[in-house]
Design a protein around this motif. Structure first.
Motif, mmCIF file in Angstrom:
data_model
loop_
_atom_site.group_PDB
_atom_site.id
_atom_site.type_symbol
_atom_site.label_atom_id
_atom_site.label_comp_id
_atom_site.label_asym_id
_atom_site.label_seq_id
_atom_site.Cartn_x
_atom_site.Cartn_y
_atom_site.Cartn_z
ATOM 1 N N GLY A 137 40.238 41.956 38.692
ATOM 2 C CA GLY A 137 40.970 40.990 39.503
ATOM 3 C C GLY A 137 40.340 40.780 40.861
ATOM 4 N N LEU A 138 39.856 41.865 41.460
ATOM 5 C CA LEU A 138 39.184 41.732 42.761
ATOM 6 C C LEU A 138 37.870 40.965 42.639
ATOM 7 N N VAL A 139 37.128 41.222 41.567
ATOM 8 C CA VAL A 139 35.858 40.512 41.363
ATOM 9 C C VAL A 139 36.113 39.023 41.125
ATOM 10 N N LEU A 140 37.032 38.695 40.214
ATOM 11 C CA LEU A 140 37.343 37.290 39.952
ATOM 12 C C LEU A 140 37.969 36.627 41.175
ATOM 13 N N GLY A 141 38.836 37.365 41.876
ATOM 14 C CA GLY A 141 39.424 36.833 43.099
ATOM 15 C C GLY A 141 38.368 36.564 44.155
ATOM 16 N N GLY A 142 37.382 37.448 44.251
ATOM 17 C CA GLY A 142 36.280 37.233 45.189
ATOM 18 C C GLY A 142 35.477 35.990 44.846
ATOM 19 N N LEU A 143 35.252 35.776 43.558
ATOM 20 C CA LEU A 143 34.554 34.553 43.143
ATOM 21 C C LEU A 143 35.374 33.315 43.495
ATOM 22 N N GLY A 144 36.691 33.406 43.278
ATOM 23 C CA GLY A 144 37.565 32.293 43.640
ATOM 24 C C GLY A 144 37.589 32.063 45.143
ATOM 25 N N LEU A 145 37.493 33.131 45.920
ATOM 26 C CA LEU A 145 37.451 32.982 47.376
ATOM 27 C C LEU A 145 36.151 32.321 47.828
ATOM 28 N N LEU A 146 35.064 32.632 47.135
ATOM 29 C CA LEU A 146 33.783 32.019 47.490
ATOM 30 C C LEU A 146 33.753 30.527 47.164
ATOM 31 N N LEU A 147 34.561 30.111 46.195
ATOM 32 C CA LEU A 147 34.479 28.720 45.738
ATOM 33 C C LEU A 147 35.142 27.667 46.622
ATOM 34 N N PRO A 148 35.937 27.745 47.467
ATOM 35 C CA PRO A 148 37.239 28.320 47.792
ATOM 36 C C PRO A 148 38.376 27.704 46.975
ATOM 37 N N LYS A 149 38.982 28.525 46.163
ATOM 38 C CA LYS A 149 40.092 28.114 45.297
ATOM 39 C C LYS A 149 41.327 28.943 45.640
ATOM 40 N N SER A 150 42.486 28.319 45.546
ATOM 41 C CA SER A 150 43.717 29.040 45.896
ATOM 42 C C SER A 150 44.026 30.154 44.887
ATOM 43 N N TRP A 151 43.625 29.989 43.626
ATOM 44 C CA TRP A 151 43.857 31.040 42.651
ATOM 45 C C TRP A 151 43.067 32.290 43.010
ATOM 46 N N GLY A 152 41.921 32.117 43.645
ATOM 47 C CA GLY A 152 41.131 33.263 44.096
ATOM 48 C C GLY A 152 41.859 34.050 45.161
ATOM 49 N N TRP A 153 42.530 33.327 46.080
ATOM 50 C CA TRP A 153 43.308 33.988 47.125
ATOM 51 C C TRP A 153 44.444 34.789 46.495
ATOM 52 N N TRP A 154 45.172 34.163 45.566
ATOM 53 C CA TRP A 154 46.291 34.851 44.932
ATOM 54 C C TRP A 154 45.840 36.066 44.127
ATOM 55 N N LEU A 155 44.771 35.908 43.385
ATOM 56 C CA LEU A 155 44.283 37.020 42.567
ATOM 57 C C LEU A 155 43.795 38.166 43.446
ATOM 58 N N ALA A 156 43.097 37.859 44.527
ATOM 59 C CA ALA A 156 42.602 38.894 45.429
ATOM 60 C C ALA A 156 43.742 39.619 46.127
ATOM 61 N N ILE A 157 44.742 38.881 46.579
ATOM 62 C CA ILE A 157 45.832 39.539 47.313
ATOM 63 C C ILE A 157 46.711 40.377 46.387
ATOM 64 N N VAL A 158 46.948 39.911 45.175
ATOM 65 C CA VAL A 158 47.744 40.704 44.233
ATOM 66 C C VAL A 158 46.991 41.964 43.837
ATOM 67 N N SER A 159 45.697 41.841 43.576
ATOM 68 C CA SER A 159 44.894 43.010 43.218
ATOM 69 C C SER A 159 44.825 44.000 44.380
ATOM 70 N N ALA A 160 44.661 43.496 45.592
ATOM 71 C CA ALA A 160 44.602 44.377 46.761
ATOM 72 C C ALA A 160 45.953 45.026 47.041
ATOM 73 N N ALA A 161 47.037 44.356 46.722
ATOM 74 C CA ALA A 161 48.366 44.930 46.945
ATOM 75 C C ALA A 161 48.654 46.067 45.956
ATOM 76 N N PHE A 162 48.189 45.916 44.721
ATOM 77 C CA PHE A 162 48.410 46.967 43.736
ATOM 78 C C PHE A 162 47.370 48.084 43.817
ATOM 79 N N GLY A 163 46.300 47.879 44.554
ATOM 80 C CA GLY A 163 45.251 48.891 44.680
ATOM 81 C C GLY A 163 45.732 50.226 45.217
ATOM 82 N N PRO A 164 46.445 50.254 46.363
ATOM 83 C CA PRO A 164 46.928 51.549 46.864
ATOM 84 C C PRO A 164 47.901 52.234 45.909
ATOM 85 N N LEU A 165 48.695 51.459 45.186
ATOM 86 C CA LEU A 165 49.606 52.054 44.209
ATOM 87 C C LEU A 165 48.831 52.707 43.071
#
Length: 103
Positions: free
Chosen positions: A17-45
């Motif tokens: 999710g972080l890798v795909l979210g990073g690709l989406g952030l580079l493109l810049p796509k809103s799905w990349g932002w959502w995927l990156a933030i959800v993956s980063a939120a569940f990371g510490p858990l």
């Protein structure tokens, strides 16, 4: 292990999710932002899930237990700080505007 799934499957999903979210952030796509933030939120858990049994297994009577606790804290703390920094960056107003995320 129920169903033959790896106990690290959540870790693999979050990493992907972080890798795909990073690709989406580079493109810049809103799905990349959502995927990156959800993956980063569940990371510490996920880190907590992985390392809690190691913290629980520490023998506090051992003279080297303080060294073990420091190392485990470092192993869990540094990645958790990266997750928190990523969340803080993604939640900045300018970043949210770039990816068309409403407040």
């Amino acid at each position: 292990m129920a169903g033959g799934l790896s106990p690290l499957i959540l870790t693999y999903i979050l990493g992907g999710g972080l890798v795909l979210g990073g690709l989406g952030l580079l493109l810049p796509k809103s799905w990349g932002w959502w995927l990156a933030i959800v993956s980063a939120a569940f990371g510490p858990l996920d880190l907590f899930r992985i390392y809690r049994s190691l913290f629980a297994a520490i023998n506090l009577d051992n003279p080297n237990s303080d060294v073990v606790i420091r190392k485990l804290t470092l192993f869990t703390g540094v990645p958790a700080l990266f997750y928190m920094a990523l969340i803080a960056l993604l939640l900045q107003r300018s970043v949210k505007t770039t990816y068309r995320i409403s407040s």
